[in-house]
Motif scaffolding. Sequence first.
Motif, short mmCIF file in Angstrom:
data_model
loop_
_atom_site.label_atom_id
_atom_site.label_comp_id
_atom_site.label_asym_id
_atom_site.label_seq_id
_atom_site.Cartn_x
_atom_site.Cartn_y
_atom_site.Cartn_z
N ALA A 1 35.73 81.16 13.56
CA ALA A 1 37.00 81.88 13.45
C ALA A 1 38.10 81.13 14.18
CB ALA A 1 36.84 83.28 14.01
N LEU A 2 37.77 80.66 15.39
CA LEU A 2 38.79 79.96 16.17
C LEU A 2 39.21 78.66 15.48
CD1 LEU A 2 38.03 80.22 19.98
CD2 LEU A 2 39.91 81.19 18.68
N PHE A 3 38.23 77.95 14.92
CA PHE A 3 38.57 76.69 14.25
C PHE A 3 39.55 76.95 13.11
CE2 PHE A 3 34.06 75.16 15.46
CZ PHE A 3 34.51 74.62 16.64
N PHE A 4 39.24 77.98 12.32
CA PHE A 4 40.12 78.25 11.18
C PHE A 4 41.47 78.78 11.61
CE2 PHE A 4 36.14 78.08 8.66
CZ PHE A 4 36.57 77.11 7.77
N SER B 1 32.06 70.92 11.94
CA SER B 1 31.99 70.19 10.66
C SER B 1 32.50 71.05 9.52
CB SER B 1 30.55 69.76 10.41
OG SER B 1 29.69 70.86 10.49
N LEU B 2 32.54 72.37 9.75
CA LEU B 2 33.07 73.27 8.72
C LEU B 2 34.56 73.04 8.48
CD1 LEU B 2 31.21 76.52 9.72
CD2 LEU B 2 30.91 75.19 7.62
N VAL B 3 35.25 72.49 9.48
CA VAL B 3 36.66 72.16 9.27
C VAL B 3 36.84 70.65 9.21
CG1 VAL B 3 37.67 74.26 10.20
CG2 VAL B 3 37.08 72.39 11.76
N GLY B 4 35.78 69.96 8.80
CA GLY B 4 35.91 68.53 8.57
C GLY B 4 35.77 67.68 9.79
N LEU B 5 35.46 68.31 10.96
CA LEU B 5 35.21 67.50 12.16
C LEU B 5 33.72 67.59 12.43
CD1 LEU B 5 38.28 68.92 13.96
CD2 LEU B 5 37.94 66.49 13.48
N PHE C 1 43.82 68.77 10.80
CA PHE C 1 42.47 68.19 10.90
C PHE C 1 42.36 67.21 12.06
CE2 PHE C 1 42.66 69.79 6.58
CZ PHE C 1 41.48 70.49 6.53
N SER C 2 43.24 67.41 13.08
CA SER C 2 43.13 66.55 14.26
C SER C 2 41.97 67.04 15.14
CB SER C 2 44.43 66.59 15.08
OG SER C 2 44.52 67.82 15.78
N ASP C 3 41.57 66.18 16.09
CA ASP C 3 40.49 66.53 17.01
C ASP C 3 40.74 67.84 17.75
OD1 ASP C 3 39.23 64.31 16.22
OD2 ASP C 3 39.39 63.21 18.13
#
Lengths: 369, 261
Positions: free
Chosen positions: B83-86, B172-176, B94-96
Amino acid sequence: MITFEGAAKHYPDGTVAVADLDLTVETGRTTVFVGPSGSGKTTSLRMINRMVEPTRGTVRIDGVDIRDRDPALLRRGIGYVIQQAGLFPHRTVLDNIATVPLLVGTSRRAARARAAELMELVGLDPAMGRRWPHQLSGGQQQRVGVARALAADPPVLLMDEPFSAVDPVVRAGLQDELLRLQQELHKTVVFVTHDIDEAVRLGDRIAVFRPGGELAQYDTPERLLTTPVDGFVESFVGHDRGVRRLSFFPARTLPLRDDVVFEDDLKVEDVRHIAAEHPWLLVVDTDRTPLGWISERSLVGVPSGIRLSELDTVPYGHTFTAETDSLRAALDAAVLSPAGRAVGVDGDGRVLGVVSQDELGAALWSVAE
Amino acid sequence: MSAGVWDWSQGVWDWAAANWYFPQEPGRGIRPRLVEHIRLAYASIAIGLALAIPLGLACVRWKVLYPPLLTGVNVLYAVPSIALFFLLLPYTGFSDWTAILPLALYTLVILLPNVVDGLNQVPDHVRQAAVAMGFGPLRRLVRVETPVAVPVIIAGLRVASVATISMVSVASLVGLGGLGRLILSDGFRRQFDAPIVVGVVLVVLLAFATDALLVLAQRLLTPWARRDRRRGGPRRRRRAAVSPVGAPALESTAVAPPGKG
C-alpha cells in the motif's frame, strides 16, 4: 571549609530528607556523615556538589555560596566516589582516571601521564591501565574510582559509601589506603557511611544523623564514644562503645615486663625460680622473636639440663606493637592469648615485654575515668 | 530420486551462470538485481538509523514523546508495504525513494525502541558519576550514554537489517525490489523455479553477510562489551552480540513481527 547554614531538603510529597542542617566541615580533615538509612546523610553530601539543591538554607565552600557557581564547573573541582565506583564501561582504566583532566582541557598525553601516577598512588599496577573496568575486581574498581576522583587534584573529595559493596578484608585494605592517602594529601574529605566502625576508623570528626534528616551529634570520634548526647546516638554507636573507645588510647603507656621473657637456649633450672612466682613464661629466640608460652606446671618433673627450646610451648596468639597500637589491640591480644597475657613487640616484631590482664585492667580502669 | 535432485540443482546452477551478467545489456541479469537489492536495503537501514538516533535521544530527554512516537511507528508498521509503495508512486515515481522511504520508516519499529532501551539501560551509577564529574547533559549523552548504548543499538540494527533485506523484494511490485524481481517477474511469470531459488538463496546470503558485518562492527566499536563480564569467569574472547547488561533490549528486538510484507 564547607558550611551548611540551615540547609534543608523537603520534597513536594512532604518527606523531609534533611531538616535544617548547620554544620562546618573543616578544611584538610576527614568528616564522616554516619546514620541509618533515611537519615539524610547522602542527601546532605550531595548538596555540596549541587547534585541535590537545598529547598532552604545555604551551602558555602570557603565562604562562597555554591549557588553562584555553575554546577558543571563546581563539580569538576570536587572529587566524587560512589559505591559501585561508577566507572565508564567503554573507557579503559587509564582513560577513566583521566576523565576530569580531559574534561577541563588537559592534553590527552598529560592526562594519561597523570592517570598513571595516580594508579600508583592508590596502589594499582599501572600496567592495568589498558584494561576495561569489567576486568577488574570490586576492590580494584573502587581504587580506580578514588584515583579518578583525585585526578584533577580537587581540594574537596566526596565519598558516598565507597567501600560498602566490597568484602570486609578488601574494605579494611581500602580504609588503610584512604588513611595513608589522606596523610599525604590533606584533602577536605566528606565520607558517608552507615557503618559506625568505619566512621570511627576514618573520621577526624563524625556527624551522626538520625531518621528524619536531623543532625544528632557532631563530635570527634572519641567524644562520640565517650559521651553520646542521647539514647539514639548511644544505641547507634553500639553497646560495646566502651571497648571500642580503647582504640583512642595508646598501648605505649602499658607497663611491659621482660623479667618473664627468656631466650630458648637457657636451661630449665635457670628459670624455675621465676616460674615459682609467675605462672607463665614467654620463650623467645636469640632475635627476641616470640616462640610461645611455657607454664609453670609444664616444668614440673622436667629434669635439669634440658633447654627451653626442647620443651613444648603454647602458641602465643597474636602480638601488639607497643609503639603504634592502641589499648584495644593490647586487650584483644591478651584476651586471645591462652596465657591471658599479651605480648608487646617493637616495629620489627621483637619482644619488648608482656603485660598481664591485671595490669591491663588497671590501665583500662584509668582511662575509663 | 537423488539423480533427480542433482539434475534439478544442476539446472538451477546453469541458469544462474547463464544469466549472471550481460556486458552488452548492463541492466539485465542477476548481478544488477543484487546490486540494486543491496542499494535499496542499505539505504533504507542507514536512513532508518539516522532517524532513530535523534528520535531516540529526544524520547529519552523528553519522556512524554516516547509513547506517542512508538505508537506512531507501530501503526505505520501495520500498513502493508505494498500500500505504501503504491501511495508513494505518484510522488516519487519509479525512483529508489519509492522503496526506500517506506522501508526506512519500517526499521524504526525496531530501531527506535532499541535506541531508547540502550540509553535507558546505562547503569544509574555510571550516569551519576558522569554528572558528579561535571558532564553537562549534552556532553553526557554524547560521550557517555550513547557509547554505552551502542551494543544494544547494534543488536537492533541486526534484526532490522535482516527484516529490511527480506522486505526489499516486495518492492518488485512497483518495478524495484532487487532480487525480488527475479522471484516475481522471472519466476512466477514463467512458471520456472530456478530464478526463485537463486533469488531466495542470494537474499539469505546477503542477510547473513550483512549480519556478519554488523557483528564485526560491534567488535570493533565496542571492544569493552564482552559477555564475560563476571569476574572469575572464562576470559575467552567471545562475541557479544547482545547488550552487555543483559537481555531486556533483546526482548524488545524480538517482538518485531515476522514475515512483514
